[in-house]
Design an enzyme around this catalytic site. Structure first.
Site: not given
Ligand SMILES: NC(=O)c1ccc[n+]([C@@H]2O[C@H](COP(=O)([O-])OP(=O)(O)OC[C@H]3O[C@@H](n4cnc5c(N)ncnc54)[C@H](OP(=O)(O)O)[C@@H]3O)[C@@H](O)[C@H]2O)c1
Length: 296
Positions: A140, A153
């Site tokens: 991130s 986080y």
């Molecule tokens: N969105 C942002 O602004 C942003 C910015 C910077 C970095 N990121 C990073 O991008 C990545 C994806 O996030 P996102 O934005 O796509 O969020 P999201 O829509 O909430 O998706 C997160 C995913 O991670 C999965 N997950 C959580 N805990 C897990 C576990 N124990 N085992 C397997 N899967 C698990 C969730 O699965 P479930 O469906 O089972 O909960 C979901 O598929 C993360 O690493 C996040 O830190 C996001």
């Protein structure tokens, strides 16, 4: 070049889901994994015609689940193993760091750091044995700068940045490349998962500031872009013959990082405190701390 096999963690939503569909459409053999099997079924049904998208239940915090996924990958690839591992699963525990419990911190690190490392260790041996492979770690912008109420986080992403740097040096001799992808603010389920439980801090000195955090969220979301931008950055990181160590997505995040790097810390602190209502007048009165002896 023969078809490459890519496994993505956390593909039931957001960036992981979009990346799975993007890479399947681009001709990769994708193994999309996640905890919610119904969402995996929906994803499979949405895969573009003629593409190869497999799904596998995988909870990155469960040893049994990781072992089952590793066995399935070995079966599917005839023992070849993964060409690319995309470590994307993650979530955010929000709240003032001093008010978080051990349990909060542990579950945050269990998924974002220990889970990621356990998955990496499961798929690395086949890459090392072959002398080729690529690991894409989704970090991130928050792995380079810390935001108020996101310290837990952010600290997991700082840890991931450091672990990835070390693995990049250490795995290069085995032909395994380690790449960081650093998303900015992306429109996914992330904010809902993270912001949901913050009302539990209502009774703390930070209560009034937290109550206004929704305003901050709205401001941040105004700058958000869709997850396709990150899927494309991940694709570039996979397809490049000589990948960069870091891919910021969207690219204008570079500008923000550069600006933050040259801003004096005092000015940055002032700005962060202002936008997140961390001023004395916004804090609720704190009751007198208990002497240690009395607290026992
Ligand atoms: N969105 C942002 O602004 C942003 C910015 C910077 C970095 N990121 C990073 O991008 C990545 C994806 O996030 P996102 O934005 O796509 O969020 P999201 O829509 O909430 O998706 C997160 C995913 O991670 C999965 N997950 C959580 N805990 C897990 C576990 N124990 N085992 C397997 N899967 C698990 C969730 O699965 P479930 O469906 O089972 O909960 C979901 O598929 C993360 O690493 C996040 O830190 C996001």
């Amino acid at each position: 070049m023969s078809q490459q096999t890519v496994l993505i963690t956390g593909a039931t939503a957001g960036i992981g889901r979009t990346t799975a569909l993007h890479l399947a459409a681009a001709g990769y053999r994708v193994i999309a994994t996640g905890r919610r099997s119904q969402e995996l079924d929906r994803l499979r049904a949405e895969a573009p015609a003629g593409s190869e998208l497999h799904t596998q239940v995988l909870d990155v915090t469960s040893t049994e689940s990781i072992e089952a996924a590793a066995a399935e990958v070995a079966r599917l690839t005839g023992g070849h193993g993964l060409d690319v591992l995309v470590n994307n699963a993650g979530f955010g525990v929000m709240g003032p760091v001093s008010e978080l419990s051990d349990a909060d911190l542990r579950r945050q690190y269990d998924t974002n750091v220990f889970g990621l490392m356990a998955v990496t260790r499961a798929f690395l041996p086949a890459m090392q044995k072959r002398g080729s492979g690529r690991i894409i770690n989704v970090s991130s912008i928050g792995g380079r700068v810390t935001f108020p109420f996101m310290g837990a986080y952010n600290s997991t992403k700082y840890a991931l940045e450091s672990l990835s740097d070390a693995m990049r040096y250490e795995l290069a001799p085995f032909g395994v490349q380690v790449v960081l992808v650093e998303p900015g603010v992306i429109r996914t389920e992330f904010a809902d998962t993270a912001m949901g439980p913050v009302t539990r801090f209502a009774g703390t000195a930070y209560g009034p500031a937290i109550a206004k955090a929704e305003t901050l969220r709205t401001r941040m979301e105004a700058t958000a872009v869709g997850p396709e931008v990150v899927a494309k950055a991940i694709h570039r990181a996979i397809a490049s013959a000589s990948p960069s160590a870091r891919y910021v997505a969207p690219r204008f995040g570079h500008l923000m990082l550069a600006a933050l790097n040259i801003t004096p810390t005092r000015l940055l602190d002032w700005g962060f405190r202002r936008v997140s209502f961390l001023t004395r007048k916004e804090l609720a009165p704190v009751s007198a701390p208990q002497p240690l002896a009395a607290a026992r």
